[in-house]
Design a protein around this motif. Structure first.
Motif, mmCIF file in Angstrom:
data_model
loop_
_atom_site.group_PDB
_atom_site.id
_atom_site.type_symbol
_atom_site.label_atom_id
_atom_site.label_comp_id
_atom_site.label_asym_id
_atom_site.label_seq_id
_atom_site.Cartn_x
_atom_site.Cartn_y
_atom_site.Cartn_z
ATOM 1 N N TYR A 186 -10.896 -1.395 -0.281
ATOM 2 C CA TYR A 186 -11.237 -1.190 -1.688
ATOM 3 C C TYR A 186 -12.339 -2.169 -2.072
ATOM 4 N N ASP A 187 -12.961 -1.919 -3.210
ATOM 5 C CA ASP A 187 -14.056 -2.760 -3.706
ATOM 6 C C ASP A 187 -13.464 -3.855 -4.587
ATOM 7 N N VAL A 188 -13.538 -5.114 -4.128
ATOM 8 C CA VAL A 188 -12.915 -6.211 -4.883
ATOM 9 C C VAL A 188 -13.604 -6.436 -6.227
ATOM 10 N N ALA A 189 -14.863 -6.029 -6.341
ATOM 11 C CA ALA A 189 -15.621 -6.271 -7.571
ATOM 12 C C ALA A 189 -15.429 -5.178 -8.618
ATOM 13 N N LEU A 195 -9.751 -5.795 2.161
ATOM 14 C CA LEU A 195 -9.066 -5.151 3.277
ATOM 15 C C LEU A 195 -7.583 -5.492 3.221
ATOM 16 N N ILE A 196 -6.747 -4.460 3.224
ATOM 17 C CA ILE A 196 -5.291 -4.596 3.191
ATOM 18 C C ILE A 196 -4.757 -4.026 4.497
ATOM 19 N N VAL A 197 -3.746 -4.674 5.090
ATOM 20 C CA VAL A 197 -3.183 -4.154 6.333
ATOM 21 C C VAL A 197 -1.687 -3.883 6.163
ATOM 22 N N GLY A 198 -1.224 -2.883 6.909
ATOM 23 C CA GLY A 198 0.189 -2.525 6.856
ATOM 24 C C GLY A 198 0.472 -1.368 7.782
ATOM 25 N N LYS A 199 1.422 -0.541 7.384
ATOM 26 C CA LYS A 199 1.762 0.608 8.216
ATOM 27 C C LYS A 199 2.159 1.781 7.337
ATOM 28 N N SER A 200 2.040 2.967 7.898
ATOM 29 C CA SER A 200 2.523 4.188 7.252
ATOM 30 C C SER A 200 3.397 4.884 8.282
#
Length: 219
Positions: free
Chosen positions: A185-188, A171-176
């Motif tokens: 995304y799938d870390v594996a 899980l990535i957090v930020g803004k658009s």
């Protein structure tokens, strides 16, 4: 605490500000002398401060005064940025394996219309790094892993994005633009493409900017 370093790479009269702390009590942050001079700083669990090494191959006097440290994971890896030397002085996203190792240059998303730029802000325990870079006239969030930097894209109808933090579960957090977003995304799966999703904004607000995420997915 005590401050450790050399005259070449660290200011003993530091007013550095920690930006991130890992579960082991180690911290990373940046000492800003002025708009153009800054040092990436690492604190060990005893509170001792160390100036971080500059990008290898660049003028050591210049480079050591132009590093930034923003994030640190539980392995003690530090995400940040370092400037290259003359003539371009471009800022590169970098990853330090530890306080003594020269930083790894993570590269750029592409060409910036005004200046080539990238800067790492967060790193998880899988050594996946997030941050921002120039792409044409826009700033875009990136995910770097396994030696590759990918464009995180933007919300439909928007152009820009910024990524600030990443957890160990993809899980990535930020803004658009003005909107808070997450990417999953799938870390594996090293070819997994992060998918963007807009987060709700509290009633009465018109913008929000997530800056941290934990492994439970709280933002």
């Amino acid at each position: 605490g005590a401050i450790v370093g050399t005259a070449d790479n660290f200011d003993p009269a530091s007013t550095a500000v920690p930006e991130h702390r890992n579960d082991n009590g180690q911290m990373a942050g940046t000492e800003s002398i002025n708009q153009n001079i800054y040092y990436g700083v690492y604190w060990n669990s005893a509170g001792q401060a160390f100036g971080l090494p500059p990008l290898a191959g660049f003028d050591p006097f210049y480079g050591s005064r132009h590093t930034k440290a923003h994030g640190i994971n539980n392995l003690g890896q530090i995400a940040g940025a370092g400037k290259e030397g003359a003539p371009n002085y471009y800022l590169h996203a970098v990853l330090w394996q530890n306080k003594d190792s020269p930083p790894q240059d993570l590269g750029f998303l592409g060409k910036g219309a005004y200046v080539d730029y990238s800067e790492a802000l967060g790193v998880n325990d899988l050594s996946h790094v997030v941050g921002n870079g120039a792409l044409g006239t826009a700033t875009r969030g990136f995910l770097w892993r396994a030696g590759h930097m990918i464009d995180l894209g933007a919300l439909s109808g928007q152009v820009v994005s910024e990524a600030y933090a990443i957890n160990n579960n993809g899980l990535i957090v930020g803004k658009s633009n003005l909107y808070p977003v997450i990417w999953k995304y799938d870390v594996a799966n090293s070819s997994s493409t992060p998918v963007i999703q807009q987060l709700p904004i509290p009633s009465g607000f018109f913008a929000a900017q997530p800056t941290a995420v934990n492994d439970s997915g709280d933002v």
